[in-house]
Scaffold this motif. Structure first.
Motif, PDB file in Angstrom:
ATOM      1  N   ALA A 769      44.758  24.555  38.004  1.00  0.00           N
ATOM      2  CA  ALA A 769      43.287  24.621  37.971  1.00  0.00           C
ATOM      3  C   ALA A 769      42.800  25.973  38.467  1.00  0.00           C
ATOM      4  CB  ALA A 769      42.707  23.487  38.825  1.00  0.00           C
ATOM      5  N   ARG A 770      43.440  26.474  39.510  1.00  0.00           N
ATOM      6  CA  ARG A 770      43.032  27.773  40.043  1.00  0.00           C
ATOM      7  C   ARG A 770      43.379  28.902  39.076  1.00  0.00           C
ATOM      8  NH1 ARG A 770      45.053  30.502  45.642  1.00  0.00           N
ATOM      9  NH2 ARG A 770      43.275  31.883  45.981  1.00  0.00           N
ATOM     10  N   ALA A 771      44.516  28.763  38.398  1.00  0.00           N
ATOM     11  CA  ALA A 771      44.906  29.781  37.428  1.00  0.00           C
ATOM     12  C   ALA A 771      43.956  29.782  36.245  1.00  0.00           C
ATOM     13  CB  ALA A 771      46.340  29.537  36.961  1.00  0.00           C
ATOM     14  N   ASP A 772      43.526  28.592  35.795  1.00  0.00           N
ATOM     15  CA  ASP A 772      42.596  28.538  34.665  1.00  0.00           C
ATOM     16  C   ASP A 772      41.262  29.180  35.011  1.00  0.00           C
ATOM     17  OD1 ASP A 772      44.482  27.256  33.170  1.00  0.00           O
ATOM     18  OD2 ASP A 772      43.724  25.227  33.598  1.00  0.00           O
ATOM     19  N   ALA A 773      40.861  29.130  36.291  1.00  0.00           N
ATOM     20  CA  ALA A 773      39.572  29.703  36.684  1.00  0.00           C
ATOM     21  C   ALA A 773      39.544  31.215  36.523  1.00  0.00           C
ATOM     22  CB  ALA A 773      39.255  29.323  38.128  1.00  0.00           C
ATOM     23  N   VAL A 774      40.702  31.846  36.501  1.00  0.00           N
ATOM     24  CA  VAL A 774      40.753  33.298  36.390  1.00  0.00           C
ATOM     25  C   VAL A 774      40.545  33.761  34.960  1.00  0.00           C
ATOM     26  CG1 VAL A 774      42.225  35.320  36.774  1.00  0.00           C
ATOM     27  CG2 VAL A 774      42.297  33.402  38.362  1.00  0.00           C
ATOM     28  N   VAL A 775      40.876  32.910  33.992  1.00  0.00           N
ATOM     29  CA  VAL A 775      40.880  33.329  32.590  1.00  0.00           C
ATOM     30  C   VAL A 775      39.523  33.837  32.121  1.00  0.00           C
ATOM     31  CG1 VAL A 775      41.280  32.550  30.217  1.00  0.00           C
ATOM     32  CG2 VAL A 775      42.828  31.840  32.053  1.00  0.00           C
ATOM     33  N   PRO A 776      38.407  33.141  32.348  1.00  0.00           N
ATOM     34  CA  PRO A 776      37.111  33.682  31.875  1.00  0.00           C
ATOM     35  C   PRO A 776      36.779  35.054  32.447  1.00  0.00           C
ATOM     36  CG  PRO A 776      36.909  31.371  32.492  1.00  0.00           C
ATOM     37  CD  PRO A 776      38.242  31.806  32.975  1.00  0.00           C
ATOM     38  N   ASP A 785      35.710  38.614  24.388  1.00  0.00           N
ATOM     39  CA  ASP A 785      34.636  37.908  23.691  1.00  0.00           C
ATOM     40  C   ASP A 785      33.462  37.732  24.630  1.00  0.00           C
ATOM     41  OD1 ASP A 785      36.697  34.979  23.975  1.00  0.00           O
ATOM     42  OD2 ASP A 785      35.174  35.682  25.382  1.00  0.00           O
ATOM     43  N   ALA A 786      32.366  37.326  24.095  1.00  0.00           N
ATOM     44  CA  ALA A 786      31.161  37.135  24.905  1.00  0.00           C
ATOM     45  C   ALA A 786      31.149  35.784  25.580  1.00  0.00           C
ATOM     46  CB  ALA A 786      29.909  37.298  24.036  1.00  0.00           C
ATOM     47  N   GLU A 787      32.018  34.861  25.113  1.00  0.00           N
ATOM     48  CA  GLU A 787      32.011  33.529  25.698  1.00  0.00           C
ATOM     49  C   GLU A 787      32.507  33.558  27.146  1.00  0.00           C
ATOM     50  OE1 GLU A 787      34.379  31.121  23.218  1.00  0.00           O
ATOM     51  OE2 GLU A 787      33.060  31.272  21.474  1.00  0.00           O
ATOM     52  N   GLY A 788      33.310  34.598  27.472  1.00  0.00           N
ATOM     53  CA  GLY A 788      33.838  34.660  28.832  1.00  0.00           C
ATOM     54  C   GLY A 788      32.752  34.855  29.871  1.00  0.00           C
ATOM     55  N   ALA A 789      31.599  35.406  29.442  1.00  0.00           N
ATOM     56  CA  ALA A 789      30.544  35.692  30.418  1.00  0.00           C
ATOM     57  C   ALA A 789      30.005  34.418  31.033  1.00  0.00           C
ATOM     58  CB  ALA A 789      29.417  36.474  29.741  1.00  0.00           C
ATOM     59  N   GLU A 793      30.809  33.312  35.415  1.00  0.00           N
ATOM     60  CA  GLU A 793      29.893  33.061  36.523  1.00  0.00           C
ATOM     61  C   GLU A 793      30.327  31.847  37.319  1.00  0.00           C
ATOM     62  OE1 GLU A 793      25.118  32.306  37.263  1.00  0.00           O
ATOM     63  OE2 GLU A 793      25.893  32.801  35.273  1.00  0.00           O
ATOM     64  N   ASN A 794      30.816  30.819  36.600  1.00  0.00           N
ATOM     65  CA  ASN A 794      31.274  29.618  37.285  1.00  0.00           C
ATOM     66  C   ASN A 794      32.618  29.845  37.958  1.00  0.00           C
ATOM     67  OD1 ASN A 794      29.006  28.209  36.374  1.00  0.00           O
ATOM     68  ND2 ASN A 794      30.031  27.659  34.427  1.00  0.00           N
ATOM     69  N   ALA A 795      33.424  30.749  37.367  1.00  0.00           N
ATOM     70  CA  ALA A 795      34.767  30.972  37.913  1.00  0.00           C
ATOM     71  C   ALA A 795      34.741  31.776  39.198  1.00  0.00           C
ATOM     72  CB  ALA A 795      35.640  31.697  36.885  1.00  0.00           C
ATOM     73  N   MET A 796      33.720  32.607  39.384  1.00  0.00           N
ATOM     74  CA  MET A 796      33.686  33.475  40.554  1.00  0.00           C
ATOM     75  C   MET A 796      33.593  32.682  41.849  1.00  0.00           C
ATOM     76  SD  MET A 796      34.137  36.467  39.589  1.00  0.00           S
ATOM     77  CE  MET A 796      33.678  37.393  41.042  1.00  0.00           C
ATOM     78  N   GLU A 797      32.932  31.519  41.808  1.00  0.00           N
ATOM     79  CA  GLU A 797      32.756  30.737  43.035  1.00  0.00           C
ATOM     80  C   GLU A 797      34.083  30.237  43.593  1.00  0.00           C
ATOM     81  OE1 GLU A 797      30.328  26.822  44.662  1.00  0.00           O
ATOM     82  OE2 GLU A 797      29.926  27.655  42.684  1.00  0.00           O
ATOM     83  N   PRO A 798      34.943  29.587  42.794  1.00  0.00           N
ATOM     84  CA  PRO A 798      36.220  29.169  43.377  1.00  0.00           C
ATOM     85  C   PRO A 798      37.102  30.333  43.785  1.00  0.00           C
ATOM     86  CG  PRO A 798      36.148  28.724  41.010  1.00  0.00           C
ATOM     87  CD  PRO A 798      34.767  29.071  41.419  1.00  0.00           C
ATOM     88  N   LEU A 799      37.031  31.458  43.052  1.00  0.00           N
ATOM     89  CA  LEU A 799      37.830  32.611  43.433  1.00  0.00           C
ATOM     90  C   LEU A 799      37.385  33.138  44.790  1.00  0.00           C
ATOM     91  CD1 LEU A 799      38.195  34.596  40.106  1.00  0.00           C
ATOM     92  CD2 LEU A 799      39.983  33.409  41.364  1.00  0.00           C
ATOM     93  N   GLY A 800      36.073  33.221  44.975  1.00  0.00           N
ATOM     94  CA  GLY A 800      35.575  33.714  46.253  1.00  0.00           C
ATOM     95  C   GLY A 800      35.892  32.759  47.387  1.00  0.00           C
TER      96      GLY A 800
END
Length: 803
Positions: A769-776, A785-789, A793-800
């Protein structure tokens, strides 16, 4: 200028050494009185060197260096800066064709007295003399050689300044003496000296010799020289000396009494010359220093034609700008205003050093002492190094060194600098030879340093810094020869003959090869062969081998024949392989730790020797020795653990076998202290042991399982060993190991075995789950692609949150 009327008798100008205020006052007094001769406190052997002060190539700070001919290490300096009153008086006399002489006690006597004091039982002589006279009005610090124990020398002008509430004696001199006026007009240039003489007389009534009993002898000699000058020139004489001596020079004594004080003084043969000095040395209070805290500031005050505070603040601003700090002209203006305001509040006519420092800290440094430390180092003290013309006397070795410095473009500098050498270039190779030869001669101009680039044999890094006392070291080395090459060759040969330990000779052989001393190498090799044949101590052999191995590496780079060294190295290696296993048994903790370091050195040396020595198969024989050491229970644990690690690193031991040996060493039957010693040998030090545990989960599991099973009553015994082992790791490695242990065994990780008990490993595991959060975030950064944007934004919270 018309010559001012003067009282009958010599004009005694008492000064504070290295004081810009005193220097200006002396210059003004000499201009006003125009004496027929100038006498200066200093060694009379230096009279022949005084004309050099008029040479345009002579740039202060400089110093008179006196050393004993038979013992060049017995030396003294008389430093002079551009703002020294003595230097100003010398230059004035030479410019006006006025005879100028030194009148202090001869260096031949003062050096001999220092030597005698150092030889007295229970006396250390007080260190090296700096020739500044201690109590002459401005040199605080340690007692000069020959002073009575327990009598600290005083700074008389400092005493007067402190009594008046001043922290800077030179500022007191300027405020109280130089800035005084009468009815808006400046006072007679001689008046300050008369007032100072009166104050010194009162101080001598209180303090006696001021902690310098030798002063009575010096003053007796100066009075005799003063009488001689009066007979030759009449009373129209100016004497520039430390203010402390003025009352003694004005005292009426008989010639017989003065000669009686000088009777029986020791004497030796001395030589004098001019040498460059530095502001940094002037700022030192002991040894060869002059004991002034701010030579750079003093030099600025003396050289500034007008508006000294404004000019000083501009210098500071320029320095800070060069260091990428934002300092504008507005900062300069505000700093000047603040310094002047502080001076007014403190009742001073002009801002001094303390006011400028406070203003700089508040305005330009934003209250921080960090940039202010740079200002102190670069400006208040300064890195100025003087220059002396080639016509100055020098020992032959110094002349040869100076010639080579010019040829190789290695200018002596007071500021420490790094020098990177590529030995494939002729100039750099010659520089390397010179620096290595100077090291053999104990002339510490350059020290090897760790380079920023390649660490191969074609690269060398040096840290260079020229200190004034190196001239004394060169004079001492001059007893070995007249050139750097001949002196280094002679000294290396003498050291080889006198060496008693095998390691000393091998280290000397390495230095000779680096310095390229072909004539000394045969002597060293004979001594090496003799010592190696007679020495049966395996520890001594192990100490000697690494230096020989390093030496053999230089043959290709320096085009030197190292065949003879190779034969000796091969013989030493064979004897170590035979004698090391028995030597590793029956050792205490300290002996085992020392022998473990020797094993490391031999292992590295044999790696360098493989393929270069006459005997083949050396690596294999050494590997067999390590296998013996790793498997024998009678060998100390730290050595068994280290041998296992060395075999594992060289690929001569499988990981399964290493885990088996660790399991045996950490079995419940092994005393905890022995097990901890094994671990220290295996993973101790900063050579990657921590990363081995990070990446090999089985080994970490073994260590963890053993540590968890250590009984509580013995845990405190093994804790110091473990702390010493793991404290050598980098902070990041320790943090990773702690995280692995805190997280616990990973699911599905392979199990290790300790005495038949399964111990789970510490595999890194995978948090999908943590690894998938890095992909976007990665898709956004790479612009895939533009879909990563949207997902980023949602992925930055768990990373932080997880760091």
């Amino acid at each position: 200028m018309t010559r001012a009327a003067r009282p009958v008798g010599p004009l005694l100008l008492g000064v504070r050494h290295h004081g810009p205020g005193s220097a200006r006052a002396v210059r003004a007094a000499l201009e006003a009185t125009r004496p027929q001769a100038v006498l200066i406190e200093g060694p009379p052997e230096g009279d022949a060197l005084l004309p050099l002060a008029a040479d345009e190539r002579m740039r202060p700070p400089v110093a008179l260096l006196a050393h004993a001919v038979d013992d060049p290490g017995q030396a003294a300096f008389w430093p002079l800066a551009a703002f020294s009153p003595e230097w100003v008086a010398i230059r004035w006399a030479l410019a006006h064709d006025v005879p100028v002489r030194f009148i202090d006690l001869p260096a031949a006597n003062s050096l001999a007295m220092t030597q005698a004091a150092e030889r007295e039982p229970g006396r250390d002589g007080g260190g090296e003399a700096d020739g500044t006279g201690g109590t002459d009005g401005g040199v605080a610090g340690e007692p000069a050689p020959g002073c009575s124990p327990g009598h600290a020398p005083i700074d008389p002008i400092g005493v007067l300044a402190g009594t008046a509430g001043y922290d800077d004696p030179e500022r007191w001199w300027e405020d109280v003496v130089e800035h005084r006026t009468q009815g808006g007009e400046a006072v007679d240039p001689r008046a300050p000296f008369a007032a100072l003489a009166e104050a010194m007389t009162a101080l001598r009534d209180v303090y006696g010799d001021g902690g310098h009993p030798r002063d009575a002898v010096r003053e007796a000699y100066m009075r005799i020289q003063l009488r001689k000058a009066v007979k030759e020139f009449g009373d129209d004489i100016a004497v520039v000396c430390g203010a402390w001596h003025v009352p003694a020079l004005g005292t009426r004594t008989t010639l017989a009494a003065d000669r009686a004080l000088l009777k029986g003084l020791p004497k030796l043969k001395a030589e004098l010359t001019w040498v460059p000095w530095s502001h940094r040395r002037l700022a030192r209070h002991s040894g060869y220093g002059a004991g002034i805290d701010s030579p750079g500031w003093y030099g600025h005050l003396f050289g500034a034609a007008d508006r000294p505070i404004e000019r000083w603040m501009t210098k500071v601003a320029g320095l800070l700008r060069d260091e990428d700090r934002f300092v504008s002209s507005a900062h300069v203006i505000e700093a000047v205003r603040l310094a002047e305001t502080l001076a007014a509040l403190r009742g001073r006519p002009l801002a001094g050093l303390s006011e400028t420092i406070d203003a700089i800290r508040a305005v330009m440094c934003e209250g921080s002492d960090v940039p202010l430390a740079l200002v102190r180092d670069r400006l208040i003290v300064g890195e100025t190094l003087g220059e002396v013309p080639d016509t100055a006397p020098a020992v032959p070795l110094q002349r040869d060194l100076t010639r080579q410095q010019r040829t190789l473009r290695l200018k002596p500098e007071a500021l420490e600098r790094e020098l990177e050498l590529d030995l494939r270039k002729d100039t750099d190779a010659a520089r390397s030879r010179l620096l290595h030869r100077l090291r053999i001669l104990a002339v510490g101009w350059g020290e090897p340093a760790t380079g920023r680039g390649s660490t191969g044999t074609f690269r060398e890094s040096w840290r260079l810094r020229w200190e004034p006392e190196l001239y004394v070291q060169v004079a001492e080395a001059g007893t070995w020869g007249t050139t750097v090459l001949s002196a280094a060759t002679a000294k290396a040969g003498a050291q080889a003959v006198s060496a008693t330990a095998l390691a000393e000779v091998t280290a000397l052989a390495e230095r000779c090869l680096l310095a390229e001393l072909p004539e000394a190498l045969p002597v060293v090799m004979r001594a090496l062969a003799d010592r190696a044949a007679l020495d049966v101590d395996v520890g001594h052999l192990a100490d000697a081998l690494p230096a020989l191995a390093r030496t053999l590496r230089y043959g290709d780079v320096r085009s030197t024949d190292t065949a003879a060294l190779g034969e000796v190295a091969a013989g030493l290696a064979e004897r170590i392989c035979v004698g090391l296993p028995p030597a590793c048994t029956g050792l205490d903790a300290d002996g085992a730790a020392e022998l473990r370091r020797k094993v490391d050195g031999v292992h590295t040396a044999i790696g360098l020797l493989a393929g270069t020595v006459p005997a083949g198969g050396l690596r294999e024989r050494w590997a067999a020795v390590l296998h013996k050491l790793a498997a024998r229970d009678t060998v100390a644990g730290v050595i068994r653990g280290r041998s296992t690690r060395l075999l594992l690193d060289d690929g001569r031991l499988e990981e399964d076998d290493a885990a088996r040996l660790m399991g045996l060493a950490l079995s419940p039957g092994t005393p905890p202290a022995d097990a901890a010693a094994w671990i220290e040998g295996f993973v101790g030090g900063a050579d990657g042991g921590g990363m081995l545990l990070v990446h090999d989960e089985r080994l970490l599991g073994l260590v963890d399982a053993w540590l968890a099973g250590v009984p509580a009553d013995t845990f405190t015994d093994v804790l110091p060993l473990l702390r010493r082992t793991f404290s050598a790791y980098e902070a990041g490695v320790r943090r990773t190991l702690g995280e692995l242990v805190r997280r616990g065994p990973a699911a599905g990780a392979p199990a290790a075995t300790v005495a038949g008990t399964a111990a789970p490993g510490f595999g890194p595991g995978l948090d999908e789950a943590r690894a998938d959060a890095v992909v976007p975030v990665l898709r956004l950064l790479l612009g895939l692609d533009a879909e990563g944007a949207e997902g980023a934004e949602n992925a930055m919270e768990p990373l932080g949150a997880t760091g």
